[in-house]
Design an enzyme around this catalytic site. Structure first.
Site, PDB file in Angstrom:
ATOM      1  N   ARG A 233     -12.315  -1.067  -2.124  1.00  0.00           N
ATOM      2  CA  ARG A 233     -11.943  -2.050  -1.276  1.00  0.00           C
ATOM      3  C   ARG A 233     -12.793  -3.400  -1.598  1.00  0.00           C
ATOM      4  NH1 ARG A 233      -8.868   1.135  -0.570  1.00  0.00           N
ATOM      5  NH2 ARG A 233      -8.151   2.164   1.287  1.00  0.00           N
ATOM      6  N   GLU A 262      -5.911  -9.066   1.590  1.00  0.00           N
ATOM      7  CA  GLU A 262      -4.796  -8.882   0.796  1.00  0.00           C
ATOM      8  C   GLU A 262      -3.856  -9.645   1.137  1.00  0.00           C
ATOM      9  OE1 GLU A 262      -4.514  -4.644  -0.040  1.00  0.00           O
ATOM     10  OE2 GLU A 262      -6.164  -4.671  -0.735  1.00  0.00           O
ATOM     11  N   HIS A 279      -3.571  -4.044  -5.524  1.00  0.00           N
ATOM     12  CA  HIS A 279      -3.759  -2.841  -4.823  1.00  0.00           C
ATOM     13  C   HIS A 279      -2.854  -1.846  -5.323  1.00  0.00           C
ATOM     14  CE1 HIS A 279      -6.188  -0.980  -1.214  1.00  0.00           C
ATOM     15  NE2 HIS A 279      -5.726   0.137  -2.050  1.00  0.00           N
ATOM     16  N   ALA A 282      -2.934   3.448  -6.367  1.00  0.00           N
ATOM     17  CA  ALA A 282      -2.001   4.724  -6.108  1.00  0.00           C
ATOM     18  C   ALA A 282      -0.656   4.617  -6.183  1.00  0.00           C
ATOM     19  CB  ALA A 282      -2.492   4.993  -4.609  1.00  0.00           C
TER      20      ALA A 282
HETATM   21  C1  MLT Z   1      -5.999   4.725  -0.173  1.00  0.00           C
HETATM   22  O1  MLT Z   1      -6.867   4.392   0.484  1.00  0.00           O
HETATM   23  O2  MLT Z   1      -5.528   5.743  -0.360  1.00  0.00           O
HETATM   24  C2  MLT Z   1      -5.415   3.566  -1.012  1.00  0.00           C
HETATM   25  O3  MLT Z   1      -5.748   2.284  -0.558  1.00  0.00           O
HETATM   26  C3  MLT Z   1      -4.154   3.697  -1.490  1.00  0.00           C
HETATM   27  C4  MLT Z   1      -3.061   2.977  -1.038  1.00  0.00           C
HETATM   28  O4  MLT Z   1      -2.794   3.230   0.158  1.00  0.00           O
HETATM   29  O5  MLT Z   1      -2.339   2.187  -1.607  1.00  0.00           O
END
Ligand code: MLT
Length: 304
Positions: A233, A262, A279, A282
């Protein structure tokens, strides 16, 4: 099921399977992944369920506008963008779906790490401007180098496994030293990581204890060829300190997927020795498909 109970508001990018499954099951879905704060304040008043990921804040100011909201579902791990206290006060239940995107984030960290250590992004930008700058593009191998991982949760442990496959020496700093872990690594204090590591990856949630983990005081321990990667983060690494380190070439390079604020301009974007991404750790079809499936199951179970 009463009509008002079925309104699902999705305010972050999710796999489209989630939307189609909800619609098939007669939920009233609003998919607004680019919603403004102003619009969110209006829309949240009508929703029963809100689904979100990172990059959007569900603070007190927004949650207090919700009249029918029963559930907040974080399609991912981090809960740092939700005012849990305010939700609790209003009897809104908050759920996260941890660990489903850990492999994606761990692999992405290595994408950043190799890109930073081998100047891949810089070379790409230069060559697209027809700048053939080979003599200036020296980098570093990974084999036999030391990687320091801060946080050995689901993501950190996977990073450690990948690092071992690259024949790296792995050090880690953890909160709970006694805990059994899926991967064997040497646990050391934070300052040892900073002093001894060639590569450092930050992989901890943001809270009072991890805020400004890398700061003005301890950044002096870093090596001049250190490479810092932040996939946790913004705020875990103090951005002003990082800016100074890079601007004064006190370290070799950095890469960060996360920012204190962000969706905002950042002075770090101006530097040549940092890779920045919005970010997206994921953002794989694989992780988001599973998350869509689990989010749908959760909503179906909760909203009866
Ligand atoms: C998360 O906490 O799982 C990550 O920040 C992934 C996201 O939500 O993009």
């Amino acid at each position: 099921m009463e009509y008002f109970k079925k309104k699902v508001l999705i305010i972050s990018p999710v796999h489209l399977d989630l939307i189609s499954n909800l619609k098939k099951n007669k939920f009233d879905v609003k998919y607004l992944p680019k919603i403004s704060k102003k619009k969110l304040m209006k829309e949240i008043a009508k929703a029963t369920v809100v689904v979100l990921r990172s990059g959007v804040q569900l603070g007190k100011d927004i949650i207090s506008k919700s009249n029918n909201l029963k559930f907040i579902i974080r399609a991912g791990s981090g809960l740092d963008n939700i005012d849990i206290k305010e939700a609790k006060k209003r009897n809104i239940k908050v759920f996260n779906l941890p660990n489903l995107n850990s492999q994606s984030v761990a692999e992405f960290s290595f994408g950043l790490l190799i890109s930073a250590s081998r100047n891949i992004v810089k070379a790409n930008i230069e060559l697209k401007n027809n700048l053939w700058n080979k003599p200036k593009l020296y980098g570093y191998e990974l084999k036999n180098k030391t990687i320091g991982i801060i946080g050995l949760g689901a993501i950190g442990s996977r990073i450690a496994k990948i690092a071992k496959a690259f024949s790296m020496n792995v050090l880690a700093n953890v909160k709970n030293v006694g805990k059994k872990r899926p991967v064997k690594v040497k646990i050391v204090p934070l300052n040892t990581i900073l002093k001894k590591s060639d590569f450092i990856i930050f992989s901890v949630p943001l809270n009072n204890k991890t805020k400004n983990l890398l700061n003005n005081k301890n950044s002096k321990y870093l090596k001049s060829h250190s490479i810092l990667i932040n996939i946790s983060r913004g705020g875990v690494i103090n951005e002003d300190v990082l800016y100074t380190l890079l601007n004064k070439n006190k370290i070799f390079a950095a890469a960060t997927d996360v920012f204190l604020h962000e969706k905002k301009q950042n002075k770090l974007f101006k530097l040549k020795n940092i890779i920045v991404t919005p970010h997206i750790g994921a953002m794989t079809f694989d992780a988001q498909k599973i998350l869509a499936e689990k989010t749908f199951e959760k909503i179906k179970k909760l909203v009866k």
